[in-house]
Design an enzyme around this catalytic site. Structure first.
Site, PDB file in Angstrom:
ATOM      1  N   ASP A  91      10.776  -3.622  69.053  1.00 45.88           N
ATOM      2  CA  ASP A  91      12.323  -3.171  69.447  1.00 45.88           C
ATOM      3  C   ASP A  91      13.520  -4.092  69.162  1.00 45.88           C
ATOM      4  OD1 ASP A  91      10.868  -1.266  70.704  1.00 45.88           O
ATOM      5  OD2 ASP A  91      11.986  -1.462  72.642  1.00 45.88           O
ATOM      6  N   HIS A 142      16.162   3.740  69.229  1.00 45.67           N
ATOM      7  CA  HIS A 142      16.454   2.939  70.373  1.00 45.67           C
ATOM      8  C   HIS A 142      18.063   2.949  70.680  1.00 45.67           C
ATOM      9  CE1 HIS A 142      15.146   0.230  73.274  1.00 45.67           C
ATOM     10  NE2 HIS A 142      15.604  -0.968  72.563  1.00 45.67           N
ATOM     11  N   HIS A 146      22.640   0.287  72.149  1.00 45.90           N
ATOM     12  CA  HIS A 146      21.643  -0.621  72.810  1.00 45.90           C
ATOM     13  C   HIS A 146      22.626  -1.117  74.278  1.00 45.90           C
ATOM     14  CE1 HIS A 146      18.744  -3.343  74.337  1.00 45.90           C
ATOM     15  NE2 HIS A 146      17.705  -2.578  73.796  1.00 45.90           N
ATOM     16  N   HIS A 237       9.296  -7.642  70.487  1.00 49.34           N
ATOM     17  CA  HIS A 237      10.910  -7.611  70.026  1.00 49.34           C
ATOM     18  C   HIS A 237      11.267  -8.448  68.741  1.00 49.34           C
ATOM     19  CE1 HIS A 237      11.428  -6.335  74.068  1.00 49.34           C
ATOM     20  NE2 HIS A 237      12.413  -5.555  73.669  1.00 49.34           N
TER      21      HIS A 237
END
Ligand SMILES: [Zn+2]
Length: 277
Positions: A91, A142, A146, A237
């Site tokens: 991510d 995503h 964010h 990540h």
């Protein structure tokens, strides 16, 4: 194969079906309103019921693996698990320092992963987004920015975050993601109708390593491999990566050991589309 970017979004939309919990929540509000009209003296009970319902809705949104608010993939489908598959999901990128090294490690281990990318980072690094796809990985949504306050957004703002990332990804790569992960996994009841409209499926995870905050690769690895089993969805990540004591991004230390453990357990990492579609 990802759908081409010129597909009309309407063709991808799926029907929004409120979860049993959401339907129950709506019914509870109707009953509370009816009670107030017919028996006004019951107002403390009606108020308490509605407050309790909202607290539960909020708690469900702050619990990333909850399915009370709608469908939420916490494991791969049974048929993928039966094939011994797992999903490595990465991510918050693309990141110009970390992502190329992650791609090289995945190549070395002949592993395909799924990257949940941030739209505005894709806009800054479109070549990296294309590289992710060119190497056989999947690129998923995503959100556009964010935002820390993502779970506080209303329907219009959620729609803008979702559509913005779809457009950034389509503009950079021509791909149309089919999966969405909420920033930090935090949601609210308005998200699922917007995901349905965009034709996206919500994905959380089976286990996460907390590798944006944990600087100890051994602890991150232990969290990810505890009870490792077919069907697992693992979360790491490449963006916002914590740094080890040697100052390297945690994922670069963890990934080779993790992939060796996955292979040692006889498991096969595949992309989310390969596992689910
Ligand atoms: Zn994130």
């Amino acid at each position: 194969m990802p759908a081409s970017s010129d597909s009309p979004p309407e063709a991808l939309a799926r029907t929004f079906r409120p979860s049993a919990f959401i339907r129950g929540s709506v019914a509870l509000h109707a009953v509370a309103a009816g009670a107030l009209i017919l028996r006004p003296q019951l107002w403390p009970w009606a108020l308490a019921a509605v407050v309790a319902d909202h607290l539960t809705l909020t708690a469900a949104g702050l619990w990333p693996r909850a399915t009370l608010l709608g469908p939420n993939l916490t494991r791969l489908p049974q048929r993928a698990a039966a094939r011994g598959e797992i999903a490595v999901t990465i991510d918050d990128g693309p990141d110009p320092e970390v992502t190329p090294a992650v791609l090289a490690l995945l190549d070395q281990h002949a592993v395909r992963a799924s990257f949940f990318c941030v739209g505005e980072r894709i806009a800054r690094h479109p070549q990296l987004a294309r590289e992710i796809l060119a190497r056989g990985h999947s690129l998923e949504n995503h959100s556009q920015r964010h935002l820390n306050r993502f779970s506080l957004l209303g329907p219009r703002a959620l729609r803008a975050e979702i559509a913005g990332a779809q457009e950034s990804i389509a503009f950079a790569t021509g791909a149309a993601p089919r999966f969405f992960r909420a920033p930090a996994g935090l949601r609210n009841p308005f998200l699922e109708p917007e995901l349905a409209r965009a034709g996206l499926k919500l994905v959380s995870w089976t286990r996460r390593g907390f590798d944006t905050v944990s600087t100890d690769p051994d602890r991150v690895l232990a969290r990810l491999t505890r009870g490792l089993a077919p069907g697992d969805i693992l979360l790491l990540h490449d963006g916002h990566a914590a740094r080890t004591a040697g100052r390297g991004p945690v994922i670069l230390t963890v990934l080779p050991v993790l992939l060796a453990a996955v292979r040692g357990a006889g498991l096969k990492p595949v992309t989310l589309p390969a596992a689910c579609l």
